[in-house]
Scaffold this active site. Structure first.
Site, PDB file in Angstrom:
ATOM      1  CE  LYS B  77      -3.787   2.016   2.743  1.00 27.55           C
ATOM      2  NZ  LYS B  77      -4.703   1.819   3.899  1.00 27.55           N
ATOM      3  CB  SER B 152      -7.740   3.809   2.843  1.00 30.03           C
ATOM      4  OG  SER B 152      -6.918   3.250   3.868  1.00 30.03           O
ATOM      5  CB  SER B 176      -8.333   1.139   5.836  1.00 31.18           C
ATOM      6  OG  SER B 176      -8.996   2.373   5.852  1.00 31.18           O
TER       7      SER B 176
END
Lengths: 61, 462
Positions: B77, B152, B176
């Site tokens: 990420k 996210s 997330s």
């Protein structure tokens, strides 16, 4: 019920140093209204057990 | 080559039946073919991937593999700092940011021999999305690219589901990891607070941020967490305790496990879709049939947990971003800017009240779990909505099912329970006592191996 109007929100943002335009302010207002309801929920009366509350410990020792 | 799980690939690599270089090339080709529709990657590090894969292959041939993650294609990420590799937080503010040091967890995975394929889409600073006013588009759901991935850790969810990578990093401040895992039909675990270091991960909210893995199966998540967990003195929240074998209980029976269902969370507090509720009930039937004890429990309304977590999240985020927001206001995307701006309406006493209430909620959940092993709830309310129809205030309008476990710090995993009317995945969330990850993996793996859902990939990924 908790509410917030455009003038209050504008003053709070200005105090925080955030330069929202009038249009941006209007777009933020619906979110601020929802958020005020969350703040009201957080501020409902708490039991005595909430007193020693300043340290977060996942194991609650 | 069909997409393997990490467990399968590790076995084949160890047996010299699978070349790490060929595996990396296969996944790089999949990225070239599929990512133009998915936007899961912000950066593909092909040169690095091939170098990592060659090194893994050399260890394979010399009999010196470092373990089950050696030669496994992964990606990070894009809030995980990577030395010499651009790390942007999906934000214009860090568009050209190249860290000089790896995040603690990035280094741990590199030391374990993983093959880094690149950096993955997120919501801006892990909070503002899905946004269309950032330098890169948002990730799309591989089950239907018109639909949202949740966020996210959106790029990780999409990339794992589409088989672009075998696993990846996520972060979870209010859901997330578990949200994208749920909407993309994969597995994702938010470990116990303090189990994995946040050092070198761009923060959103100190007291709620967790680092964890996402993969196709819960077993793969266990393998990835093994390579990620450990004490890091640089993270003040990092716990100094022995790291267990996260796969130790995989394959064991769930007989005798005590499961509490927070039914009011997903039936009345925030009513989940029919398919989501059916998936949960079917999973509970499975656990009962296998000998687990299942009963309903009652906690405070989900909205209480959500209000505390959300207030702390935006105020902690604002404490970090305020100087930049004042100076570079126009460089933020609208969603991050406006969501975090709400912190300007919070008073000092509001924060103290939230902290006090958090203590009460933590105690409540600890007490509720005293005679339980697992708490069950939904992960998401239903299938993924269309990405163009996600409301701006989606995170606030209804209480989250995932935030309660950020507020308390308890571990929680999301796994797939099938598909809804739209053909997109639905899910269940299993939460446990602090540091009970091996038990969660045991329960999740038992369910996954007894049901057909791990055998079905998105059509575009087959």
């Amino acid at each position: 019920m908790s509410t917030i109007d455009e003038a209050e929100l504008k003053a709070m943002l200005a105090r925080a140093g955030l330069p929202h335009s009038p249009e941006q302010l209007r777009e933020l207002l619906p979110g601020a209204e929802i958020f005020q309801r969350m703040l009201a929920r957080v501020n409902e009366p708490l039991p005595r057990e909430a007193e020693p509350a300043l340290i977060f410990d996942v194991e609650q020792k | 080559m069909s997409v393997l799980t990490i467990a399968e690939a590790a076995k084949q690599i160890a047996a010299r039946k699978l070349s790490p270089v060929e595996l990396a090339k296969t996944h790089l080709e999949r990225i070239r073919r599929l990512d133009p529709q998915l936007h899961a990657f912000l950066l593909v590090t092909e040169e690095r991937a091939l170098a990592d894969a060659k090194a893994a292959e050399a260890r394979q041939m010399s009999g010196s593999l470092r373990g089950k993650l050696d030669g496994i294609p992964i990606a990070h990420k894009d809030i995980y700092c990577t030395a010499g590799i651009r790390t942007t937080a999906h934000s214009k503010l860090l568009e050209h940011n190249v860290p000089t040091r790896d995040a603690y967890t990035v280094k741990k995975w590199a030391d374990a021999g993983t093959v880094v394929l690149g950096k993955l889409a997120t919501h801006e600073f892990a909070f503002g999305g899905p946004s269309f006013d950032l330098p890169w588009p948002p990730a799309r759901n591989p089950w239907n690219t018109e639909h949202f991935t949740a966020g996210s850790s959106s790029g990780t969810g999409a990339a794992v589901a589409a088989g672009l990578i075998l696993g990846g990093t996520g972060s979870d401040t209010g859901g997330s990891i578990r949200g994208p895992a749920a909407l993309c039909g994969i597995a994702g675990i938010k470990p116990t607070y303090g189990l994995s270091s946040r050092v070198g991960i761009l923060p959103l909210a100190f007291s709620l941020d967790h680092a964890g893995p996402m993969a196709w199966t819960s077993e793969d998540c266990a393998l990835l967490l093994q390579g990620m967990a450990g004490h890091d003195p640089e993270d003040p929240a990092s716990v100094d305790r022995p790291v267990p074998d996260f796969t130790a209980e995989i394959g064991k029976s769930v007989k005798g496990l005590r499961i509490g269902v927070v039914r009011h969370f997903f039936e009345t507090d925030h009513r989940a879709s029919d398919a989501t509720r059916k998936g949960i009930d079917t999973a509970l039937d499975f656990f009962r049939k296998e000998g687990a004890e299942v009963r309903d429990i009652t906690l405070s309304p989900a909205a209480d947990y959500h209000a505390v977590g959300y207030l702390l999240m935006v105020t902690e985020a604002f404490s970090l971003h305020a100087p930049w927001m004042r100076k570079h206001f126009k460089d933020y995307g609208e969603l991050f800017r406006d969501r975090v701006s709400l912190a300007a309406t919070v008073s000092g006493p509001d924060i103290v009240q939230a902290t006090r209430r958090r203590r009460v909620l933590c105690r409540e959940m600890t007490d509720a779990m005293a005679d339980l092993d697992i708490i069950v709830s939904a992960s998401q309310p239903g299938e993924a909505p269309k990405i163009a129809e996600v409301p701006k205030w989606v995170n606030m309008e209804k209480p989250s099912f995932t935030m309660p476990f950020n507020v308390t710090g308890f571990p929680a995993i999301s796994i797939c329970t099938g598909f809804g009317e739209g053909g997109l995945p639905v899910s269940i969330q299993l939460a446990g006592k602090p540091f009970s990850e091996p038990l969660l993996f045991r329960a999740a793996h038992a369910y996954e191996t007894a049901t057909p859902w791990r055998g079905k990939r998105p059509a575009m990924a087959v």
